[in-house]
Design a protein around this motif. Structure first.
Motif, PDB file in Angstrom:
ATOM      1  N   THR A 221       0.841  -1.188   0.000  1.00 20.67           N
ATOM      2  CA  THR A 221       0.000   0.000   0.000  1.00 20.67           C
ATOM      3  C   THR A 221       0.886   1.252   0.000  1.00 20.67           C
TER       4      THR A 221
ATOM      5  N   LEU B 116      -0.525  -6.030   2.728  1.00 24.02           N
ATOM      6  CA  LEU B 116      -1.717  -6.814   3.032  1.00 24.02           C
ATOM      7  C   LEU B 116      -1.383  -8.268   2.705  1.00 24.02           C
TER       8      LEU B 116
ATOM      9  N   VAL C 289      -2.338  -6.660   8.240  1.00 23.73           N
ATOM     10  CA  VAL C 289      -1.727  -5.428   7.741  1.00 23.73           C
ATOM     11  C   VAL C 289      -0.372  -5.319   8.428  1.00 23.73           C
TER      12      VAL C 289
ATOM     13  N   LEU D 291      -7.545  -2.470  -0.477  1.00 22.14           N
ATOM     14  CA  LEU D 291      -8.096  -1.308   0.216  1.00 22.14           C
ATOM     15  C   LEU D 291      -9.167  -0.663  -0.633  1.00 22.14           C
ATOM     16  N   ASP D 292     -10.267  -0.233   0.003  1.00 20.92           N
ATOM     17  CA  ASP D 292     -11.212   0.608  -0.721  1.00 20.92           C
ATOM     18  C   ASP D 292     -10.708   2.052  -0.625  1.00 20.92           C
TER      19      ASP D 292
ATOM     20  N   GLY E 297      -9.930   3.428   2.783  1.00 22.91           N
ATOM     21  CA  GLY E 297      -8.952   2.745   3.623  1.00 22.91           C
ATOM     22  C   GLY E 297      -9.470   1.511   4.327  1.00 22.91           C
ATOM     23  N   ASN E 298     -10.724   1.125   4.068  1.00 20.37           N
ATOM     24  CA  ASN E 298     -11.252  -0.118   4.618  1.00 20.37           C
ATOM     25  C   ASN E 298     -10.676  -1.311   3.854  1.00 20.37           C
ATOM     26  N   LEU E 299     -10.722  -2.485   4.483  1.00 23.65           N
ATOM     27  CA  LEU E 299     -10.231  -3.695   3.841  1.00 23.65           C
ATOM     28  C   LEU E 299     -11.341  -4.363   3.049  1.00 23.65           C
TER      29      LEU E 299
ATOM     30  N   ASN F 248     -16.475  -5.979   3.360  1.00 23.51           N
ATOM     31  CA  ASN F 248     -15.826  -4.702   3.592  1.00 23.51           C
ATOM     32  C   ASN F 248     -15.656  -4.553   5.102  1.00 23.51           C
TER      33      ASN F 248
ATOM     34  N   ASP G 112     -13.812  -2.755   8.628  1.00 24.92           N
ATOM     35  CA  ASP G 112     -13.193  -1.605   9.277  1.00 24.92           C
ATOM     36  C   ASP G 112     -11.818  -2.028   9.811  1.00 24.92           C
ATOM     37  N   PRO G 113     -10.730  -1.380   9.366  1.00 29.00           N
ATOM     38  CA  PRO G 113      -9.381  -1.808   9.774  1.00 29.00           C
ATOM     39  C   PRO G 113      -8.989  -1.368  11.184  1.00 29.00           C
TER      40      PRO G 113
ATOM     41  N   GLU H  39     -11.565  -5.929  -5.910  1.00 32.57           N
ATOM     42  CA  GLU H  39     -10.961  -4.614  -5.706  1.00 32.57           C
ATOM     43  C   GLU H  39     -12.033  -3.537  -5.870  1.00 32.57           C
TER      44      GLU H  39
END
Length: 485
Positions: free
Chosen positions: A160, A166, A195, A238-239, A242-244, A256, A258-259, A290
């Motif tokens: 990233t 990741l 991460v 990553l969206d 910044g979420n996974l 989706n 929350d990191p 993606e």
């Protein structure tokens, strides 16, 4: 609860081999006893379409990923390959016996392009190994794992912009399987998304599938004595926020996450989709999910209803898909589906790489093709690849090997060998009675990292090879040497 093979145990089993592989990518290539050949990895690389409208760049793939141990035959070596679009090999690296690899591609680290891949042991449908980063000189500059008891898995190694990686990991654990017809102390492959701060070798966040998704959500059915694979995580991205974005193949669902908290923001597909799926959206056993923008998902829809190890038999052809999400209405709409013209059905693997200008490049997994499509769906490039590959990428790359070119005599020809040198456009062979008095004997256009030039009947005196760039400048040369006999 941890079981199976840990990262520590993996290191004990394969540390010597991995060290040797890393060294081979660096400055200590030994002189080959026989001339290497571009035909080894590319013999199964058959170019069917190569439209000049296609995007520039080299093709990155791994030969032998899908057939490392063919039944009843000699194990096929896994080979990391960079080739031009004609199929001529620019760089290759054969792995030690028993190891496989995946995800060879160009990424950015510390503001510079790097070559990255996963390498290790294949165990069933996943891998135990290390994720590699190499510079433009093919020196391995770092390896990445989540640390602790976890090794890196073949499915994902994505860098990233903030210097993180990741990484997917599989871990054998004990859990209650009574909801799916198994014992209360059954064993599964849990999947973990990590991460990792690459420079500090520190794991910053982990998302544990079992902790957030009940095994009963999976359609996987327990059989006596098996280690159940209810999730099969095969991509992390990553969206834009910044979420996974995590793909669990076995659930035919994209999550989706929350990191910071690990909470699931939403699901797409499968039994409990947050979004109602419009016509054509439904996907199954997908790969490489993606989000190019906040409301669009791209993925490789295997949509395969047979055995994942097969290359045919799916009732619905596999396709590249673009899906539009409407968070307010909670609906998902199909924007585009791109099947292969041959109606390929890929039992496993596959990816979708978006190219500048709206085109796409894709590996078709076990279906054994690599393809490029224009934004309007026109096929621009197609390769039939023996054995297939986990993913395939098209990228620009400038490689300058640490080792100078080598000259290998073989009968009435001499081989100009410079593995990984991307600047070479032609070779010049010089010859003379003394090393200080030589003239040009032959020239040849570059034909792969191993290019043959004729000796024109001569075996006496001294020879020297010079590598020339597109302007005719010498970019590398061997020392003058007598014929090796």
């Amino acid at each position: 609860m941890a079981g199976g093979i840990s990262r520590r145990q993996f290191g004990v089993m394969t540390g010597v081999a991995l060290t040797a592989a890393a060294a081979a990518c660096g400055t200590r290539d030994s002189k080959p006893a026989a001339p290497p050949s571009t035909s080894a990895p590319s013999s199964g690389y058959s170019v069917k379409v190569n439209n000049p409208r296609g995007a520039p760049g080299y093709v990155f793939y791994v030969s032998g990923t899908t057939a490392a141990n063919p039944a009843g035959g000699t194990p096929k070596a896994s080979v990391l390959v960079i080739a031009d679009k004609a199929g001529r090999v620019v760089w290759q690296r054969e792995l030690p016996a028993g190891q496989t690899a995946g995800n060879l591609r160009v990424q950015t680290y510390r503001g510079k392009p790097v070559l990255t891949w996963w390498q290790g042991l294949k165990q069933g449908g996943h891998g135990l190994g290390l994720s590699y980063i190499a510079d433009e000189r093919y020196n391995v500059i770092d390896t990445v794992t989540p640390g602790g008891e976890l090794s890196s898995d073949i499915h994902e190694f994505r860098l990233t912009p903030d210097g993180h990686a990741l990484v997917t990991s599989y871990q054998e654990v004990v859990t209650d399987l009574s909801a799916v017809g198994g014992p209360k102390d059954g064993r599964i492959y849990n999947c973990i998304a990590s991460v990792v701060d690459v420079e500090r070798h520190q794991t910053l966040f982990q998302w544990d599938a079992l902790a957030h998704v009940p095994v009963s959500d999976s359609p996987a059915k327990y059989s006596a004595g098996q280690v159940l694979d209810p999730y099969h995580m095969n991509s992390i991205a990553l969206d834009p926020a910044g979420n996974l974005l995590i793909s669990l193949r076995a659930l035919s669902t994209v999550f989706n996450v929350d990191p910071r908290t690990g909470a699931i923001n939403w699901r797409l597909g499968g039994k409990q989709s947050t979004f109602a799926l419009g016509d054509g959206v439904e996907f199954a056993y997908q790969h490489d999910a993606e989000m190019p923008d906040a409301n669009t998902i791209t993925l490789f829809d295997n949509h395969f209803e047979g055995n994942a190890g097969q290359t045919g038999g799916g009732s619905v052809p596999s396709s590249l898909k673009w899906i539009r999400l409407d968070p307010a209405a909670r609906t998902a709409t199909l924007l585009r589906a791109q099947p292969h013209p041959d109606k390929l059905s890929s039992g496993a693997m596959g990816n979708l790489q978006q190219l500048p200008g709206g085109g796409t490049f894709s590996g078709w997994g076990t279906a054994g093709h690599i393809a490029e499509f224009a934004a309007d769906g026109t096929m621009l490039y197609d390769v039939a690849l023996a054995g297939g590959t986990y993913r395939a990428y098209l990228d620009e790359w400038s490689g300058t090997p640490v080792e100078p070119p080598k000259m290998v005599f073989a009968g009435d020809v001499v081989h100009a060998v410079w593995n990984g040198a991307t600047a070479v456009r032609s070779w010049r062979l010089r010859h003379g009675p003394q090393s200080t008095a030589m003239t040009v004997l032959a020239t040849a256009e570059w034909a792969g990292y191993d290019t043959a030039l004729p000796l024109n009947g001569g075996t006496d005196g001294y020879y020297q090879l010079q590598a020339l760039d597109s302007s005719g400048n010498v970019v590398g040369e061997t020392p003058p040497l007598p014929h090796a006999g």
